[in-house]
Design a protein around this motif. Structure first.
Motif, short mmCIF file in Angstrom:
data_model
loop_
_atom_site.label_atom_id
_atom_site.label_comp_id
_atom_site.label_asym_id
_atom_site.label_seq_id
_atom_site.Cartn_x
_atom_site.Cartn_y
_atom_site.Cartn_z
N MET A 297 0.84 -1.19 0.00
CA MET A 297 0.00 0.00 0.00
C MET A 297 0.87 1.24 0.00
O MET A 297 2.07 1.17 0.29
CB MET A 297 -0.94 0.01 1.21
N ASP A 298 0.27 2.37 -0.33
CA ASP A 298 0.99 3.64 -0.28
C ASP A 298 1.32 3.98 1.17
O ASP A 298 0.59 3.60 2.09
CB ASP A 298 0.14 4.77 -0.87
N ARG A 299 2.38 4.73 1.36
CA ARG A 299 2.78 5.12 2.71
C ARG A 299 1.94 6.25 3.27
O ARG A 299 1.96 6.51 4.48
CB ARG A 299 4.25 5.50 2.71
N LYS A 300 1.21 6.96 2.42
CA LYS A 300 0.34 8.05 2.86
C LYS A 300 -0.98 7.94 2.12
O LYS A 300 -1.03 7.57 0.96
CB LYS A 300 0.96 9.41 2.54
N MET A 301 -2.05 8.31 2.82
CA MET A 301 -3.37 8.28 2.22
C MET A 301 -4.25 9.29 2.96
O MET A 301 -4.07 9.50 4.16
CB MET A 301 -3.96 6.86 2.34
N THR A 302 -5.17 9.91 2.24
CA THR A 302 -6.09 10.84 2.87
C THR A 302 -7.35 10.08 3.30
O THR A 302 -7.97 9.40 2.49
CB THR A 302 -6.47 11.98 1.91
N ILE A 303 -7.67 10.17 4.58
CA ILE A 303 -8.86 9.54 5.14
C ILE A 303 -9.62 10.60 5.92
O ILE A 303 -9.06 11.22 6.83
CB ILE A 303 -8.50 8.37 6.08
N GLY A 304 -10.87 10.81 5.55
CA GLY A 304 -11.67 11.82 6.25
C GLY A 304 -11.08 13.21 6.16
O GLY A 304 -11.18 13.99 7.11
N GLY A 305 -10.44 13.51 5.04
CA GLY A 305 -9.87 14.85 4.85
C GLY A 305 -8.53 15.07 5.53
O GLY A 305 -7.99 16.16 5.50
N ARG A 306 -7.96 14.02 6.16
CA ARG A 306 -6.67 14.16 6.85
C ARG A 306 -5.65 13.20 6.26
O ARG A 306 -5.98 12.09 5.87
CB ARG A 306 -6.82 13.84 8.34
N LEU A 307 -4.41 13.62 6.23
CA LEU A 307 -3.32 12.77 5.76
C LEU A 307 -2.97 11.77 6.85
O LEU A 307 -2.71 12.14 8.00
CB LEU A 307 -2.09 13.62 5.42
#
Length: 145
Positions: free
Chosen positions: A53-63
């Motif tokens: 998976m990617d090391r960063k993802m936006t969830i609920g508008g937050r990184l």
């Protein structure tokens, strides 16, 4: 999740993900733990237990940052909030029976780490996936002569 007045221990609760797909499962986990941890900033997991998976993802508008570690117990996931609150979860491997998942939740309430992890099986193929990833990254087992 353990009750607020429960005895302290390594784990704050148990988790039974529906699959080994980290993008799906970690997203759902981050949303579910929002009340306990606040806005999620990091999720730490055993690298070989979960898929890529990617090391960063936006969830609920937050990184949210995702950090895989080889030295972490494959039966654990740690979720950290933006204000430093953290939740350590004992994980029932996807595909286990409901009884095994219940055992995981019960084990998470134990104060002895060894007692808790002894009750939870390793995710199927955790060791094999670690070796496959190591080989794919250029590692080699030396030939025995």
């Amino acid at each position: 999740m353990k009750a607020a007045d429960a005895a302290p221990g390594r784990f704050d609760g148990g988790w039974w993900p529906g699959s080994a797909e980290p993008v799906i499962e970690f997203t759902e986990l981050a949303v579910a733990l929002g009340d306990a941890v606040g806005p999620i900033s990091r999720v730490s997991y055993h690298l070989a237990t979960w898929g890529a998976m990617d090391r960063k993802m936006t969830i609920g508008g937050r990184l949210v940052r995702f950090e895989g570690f080889r030295a972490m117990d494959p039966r654990t996931v740690v979720v950290i909030g933006a204000d430093g609150r953290r939740v350590s979860l004992l994980v029932a491997p996807p595909g286990t029976t409901e009884d095994a998942a219940d055992t995981t939740s019960s084990a998470a309430g134990l104060s002895g780490v060894e007692d808790a992890v002894a009750l939870v099986p390793l995710p199927q193929g955790a060791d094999a996936r670690a070796e496959q990833r190591w080989e794919a990254e250029g590692g080699r087992v030396a030939a025995v002569r």
